[in-house]
Design a protein around this motif. Structure first.
Motif, PDB file in Angstrom:
ATOM      1  N   TRP A   1      -5.124 -13.694   6.160  1.00  0.00           N
ATOM      2  CA  TRP A   1      -4.077 -12.099   5.935  1.00  0.00           C
ATOM      3  C   TRP A   1      -3.330 -12.646   5.059  1.00  0.00           C
ATOM      4  N   SER A   2      -3.086 -13.200   4.073  1.00  0.00           N
ATOM      5  CA  SER A   2      -2.267 -13.522   3.341  1.00  0.00           C
ATOM      6  C   SER A   2      -2.989 -12.603   1.691  1.00  0.00           C
ATOM      7  N   TRP A   3      -3.766 -12.846   1.851  1.00  0.00           N
ATOM      8  CA  TRP A   3      -4.763 -11.766   0.657  1.00  0.00           C
ATOM      9  C   TRP A   3      -4.191 -10.723   1.085  1.00  0.00           C
ATOM     10  N   VAL A   4      -4.940 -10.364   2.143  1.00  0.00           N
ATOM     11  CA  VAL A   4      -4.466  -8.326   2.753  1.00  0.00           C
ATOM     12  C   VAL A   4      -3.495  -8.031   2.459  1.00  0.00           C
ATOM     13  N   HIS A   5      -1.998  -9.014   2.743  1.00  0.00           N
ATOM     14  CA  HIS A   5      -0.555  -8.470   2.800  1.00  0.00           C
ATOM     15  C   HIS A   5      -0.609  -8.945   1.237  1.00  0.00           C
ATOM     16  N   LYS A   6      -0.690  -9.576   0.535  1.00  0.00           N
ATOM     17  CA  LYS A   6      -0.591  -9.317  -0.573  1.00  0.00           C
ATOM     18  C   LYS A   6      -1.204  -8.050  -1.704  1.00  0.00           C
ATOM     19  N   TRP A   7      -2.371  -8.571  -1.498  1.00  0.00           N
ATOM     20  CA  TRP A   7      -2.844  -6.575  -2.204  1.00  0.00           C
ATOM     21  C   TRP A   7      -2.758  -5.683  -1.371  1.00  0.00           C
ATOM     22  N   SER A   8      -2.612  -5.347  -0.528  1.00  0.00           N
ATOM     23  CA  SER A   8      -1.859  -4.273  -0.040  1.00  0.00           C
ATOM     24  C   SER A   8      -0.349  -4.152  -0.357  1.00  0.00           C
ATOM     25  N   SER A   9      -0.092  -4.614  -0.415  1.00  0.00           N
ATOM     26  CA  SER A   9       1.522  -4.695  -0.281  1.00  0.00           C
ATOM     27  C   SER A   9       2.092  -4.369  -2.099  1.00  0.00           C
ATOM     28  N   LEU A  10       1.526  -4.817  -2.714  1.00  0.00           N
ATOM     29  CA  LEU A  10       1.213  -5.472  -4.560  1.00  0.00           C
ATOM     30  C   LEU A  10       0.972  -3.662  -5.411  1.00  0.00           C
ATOM     31  N   VAL A  11      -0.062  -3.092  -4.095  1.00  0.00           N
ATOM     32  CA  VAL A  11      -0.370  -1.510  -4.812  1.00  0.00           C
ATOM     33  C   VAL A  11      -0.213  -0.393  -4.233  1.00  0.00           C
ATOM     34  N   SER A  12       0.398  -0.925  -2.997  1.00  0.00           N
ATOM     35  CA  SER A  12       1.144   0.304  -2.884  1.00  0.00           C
ATOM     36  C   SER A  12       2.653   0.318  -3.146  1.00  0.00           C
ATOM     37  N   THR A  13       3.659  -0.686  -3.324  1.00  0.00           N
ATOM     38  CA  THR A  13       5.090  -1.403  -3.221  1.00  0.00           C
ATOM     39  C   THR A  13       5.467  -0.258  -4.720  1.00  0.00           C
ATOM     40  N   ALA A  14       4.788  -0.085  -5.726  1.00  0.00           N
ATOM     41  CA  ALA A  14       5.794   1.080  -6.317  1.00  0.00           C
ATOM     42  C   ALA A  14       5.568   2.291  -5.690  1.00  0.00           C
ATOM     43  N   PHE A  15       4.453   3.082  -5.435  1.00  0.00           N
ATOM     44  CA  PHE A  15       4.513   3.860  -4.597  1.00  0.00           C
ATOM     45  C   PHE A  15       5.619   4.083  -3.450  1.00  0.00           C
ATOM     46  N   MET A  16       5.708   3.246  -3.177  1.00  0.00           N
ATOM     47  CA  MET A  16       5.872   3.151  -1.362  1.00  0.00           C
ATOM     48  C   MET A  16       7.723   3.130  -2.018  1.00  0.00           C
ATOM     49  N   LEU A  17       7.993   2.414  -2.790  1.00  0.00           N
ATOM     50  CA  LEU A  17       9.306   2.687  -3.597  1.00  0.00           C
ATOM     51  C   LEU A  17      10.280   3.838  -3.658  1.00  0.00           C
ATOM     52  N   LEU A  18       8.911   4.971  -4.722  1.00  0.00           N
ATOM     53  CA  LEU A  18       8.558   5.937  -5.201  1.00  0.00           C
ATOM     54  C   LEU A  18       9.125   7.068  -4.013  1.00  0.00           C
ATOM     55  N   LEU A  19       8.160   7.172  -2.502  1.00  0.00           N
ATOM     56  CA  LEU A  19       9.080   7.452  -2.201  1.00  0.00           C
ATOM     57  C   LEU A  19      10.135   7.908  -1.149  1.00  0.00           C
ATOM     58  N   CYS A  20      10.600   6.310  -0.775  1.00  0.00           N
ATOM     59  CA  CYS A  20      11.754   6.086   0.144  1.00  0.00           C
ATOM     60  C   CYS A  20      12.652   6.648  -1.059  1.00  0.00           C
ATOM     61  N   ILE A  21      12.767   6.283  -2.629  1.00  0.00           N
ATOM     62  CA  ILE A  21      13.587   6.492  -3.061  1.00  0.00           C
ATOM     63  C   ILE A  21      14.256   8.067  -2.987  1.00  0.00           C
ATOM     64  N   THR A  22      13.051   8.690  -3.197  1.00  0.00           N
ATOM     65  CA  THR A  22      12.501   9.962  -3.186  1.00  0.00           C
ATOM     66  C   THR A  22      12.939  11.349  -1.791  1.00  0.00           C
ATOM     67  N   GLY A  23      12.707  10.204  -0.292  1.00  0.00           N
ATOM     68  CA  GLY A  23      12.878  10.710   0.936  1.00  0.00           C
ATOM     69  C   GLY A  23      14.796  10.752   0.904  1.00  0.00           C
ATOM     70  N   LEU A  24      15.234   9.742   0.236  1.00  0.00           N
ATOM     71  CA  LEU A  24      17.061   9.600   0.716  1.00  0.00           C
ATOM     72  C   LEU A  24      17.410  11.067   0.351  1.00  0.00           C
ATOM     73  N   PRO A  25      17.397  11.718  -0.752  1.00  0.00           N
ATOM     74  CA  PRO A  25      18.219  12.287  -0.726  1.00  0.00           C
ATOM     75  C   PRO A  25      17.689  13.595   0.061  1.00  0.00           C
TER      76      PRO A  25
END
Length: 361
Positions: free
Chosen positions: A9-33
């Motif tokens: 589960w740690s492996w799944v959590h680490k890589w699913s998070s790492l792969v999506s983090t940059a784009f999720m940050l982008l979506l959260c930042i652009t979604g705010l305005p």
């Protein structure tokens, strides 16, 4: 849970998070305005504002509004018309070179009382347009939407795997503990876990609805090939009508068929949401929930008679209901502020997760 399961589960959590983090940050930042797009639009002066008139001022006929709109852009045809969703004193008109064109459109805001065009900056320019395109498709149209949908799926995987790992991690700690007397990495780990579990439901709902929204083009294409094809089957092979009845007549026919609903927009003959033979009048309900759902009414463009009308199938309803849940735009300012706070907390969760991985490396 066994140590092997924890490692998995740690492996799944680490890589699913790492792969999506940059784009999720982008979506959260652009979604705010985007949560406050109307307020920002008024602040920047990019929102159309109709002149003051009596509240009961009569509305102009749709055909008069369209005549004024077409006069602004000779050589174009109307693809869509509809009252503004937030202010019925205004109406939008979408023009293009041909009815079936999918790019190169021109949108106008019109005064629904005087039929005059309203000053409005181009819809495809400015800060909010950039935020919107980055949030919706990364300026890559359908491929960009599907890519962001996959990132949303990875976010859901990261959330589920994080929940699975949270229980054994917190076995020896009180819920919500932040060990401030430990190293910075430990404190950030506790804060990451605390905010993660606090925003769990919200992040899952927003991630799931965002993923569903990326399928919008495919969902409506399927609807066109499914129910719309059945509704217009009797007209297959017939030439387009030689003349059309006034658009107002089609709108009135749809209103008479569904008196408890309101018009959302009209798709003109030949456009993507209609057929060469029909005005497709999309009606909406008058309650907070049903106002998000649409029911098309097909009106023969030559005779003005209603030929068919069916509620959207379950997959269309699921898509339309997911949209307000994603942006939190069905509960007014209090819900917008709550969505903004949860969005900021999610940014902290994503950023702290990236920080923890870098420090561990």
């Amino acid at each position: 849970m066994s140590s092997a399961a924890v490692r998995g589960w740690s492996w799944v959590h680490k890589w699913s998070s790492l792969v999506s983090t940059a784009f999720m940050l982008l979506l959260c930042i652009t979604g705010l305005p985007l949560l406050f797009h109307h307020e920002i639009g008024h602040l920047l002066g990019t929102e159309a504002e109709p002149p003051a008139m009596a509240a009961d001022a009569p509305r102009a006929r749709i055909d008069d509004i369209l005549t004024k709109a077409l006069a602004q852009h000779p050589g174009t045809v109307v693809q869509f018309y509809g009252p503004d969703e937030d202010d019925d004193r205004m109406a939008f008109v979408t023009l293009n070179t041909t009815a079936d064109a999918s790019t190169g459109f021109t949108s106008l805001m019109m005064d629904a009382r005087t039929a005059e065009p309203l000053p409005h900056p181009p819809f495809d320019q400015g800060f909010m347009y950039i935020m919107f395109r980055l949030h919706v498709d990364l300026f890559a149209d359908l491929p960009g939407k599907l890519f962001l949908g996959f990132m949303g799926f990875l976010l859901l995987v990261a959330i589920v795997s994080g929940v699975v790992l949270y229980a054994p991690f917190m076995r020896k700690l009180d819920f919500g503990s932040v060990r401030r007397d430990r190293k910075p990495r430990t404190k950030w780990l506790d804060l990451h876990n605390l905010l993660g579990v606090t925003t769990l439901v919200w992040a899952f709902v927003v991630g799931a609805t965002g993923m569903i929204n990326t399928w919008a083009d495919l969902v409506f294409k399927f609807w066109q090939n499914d129910q719309m094809a059945q509704m217009v089957a009797p007209y297959k092979g017939l030439p387009p009508p030689a003349h059309r009845v006034p658009v107002q007549l089609a709108a009135d026919a749809a209103q008479a068929l569904l008196p408890g609903m309101q018009m959302r927009f009209i798709a003109f003959p030949g456009s993507n949401f209609s057929s060469p033979h029909h005005y497709a009048v999309f009606m909406k309900g008058d309650t907070p929930l049903t106002a998000r759902l649409l029911q098309p009414v097909l009106v023969d463009a030559e005779t003005g008679q209603v030929t068919d009308s069916r509620p959207l199938p379950w997959y269309g309803k699921a898509l339309l209901i997911s949209q307000p849940l994603h942006f939190g735009d069905y509960g007014g300012t209090p819900l917008q502020l709550l969505w903004a706070l949860l969005d900021i907390a999610t940014i902290v969760v994503l950023g702290s997760g990236l920080y923890l991985w870098i420090k561990k490396r």
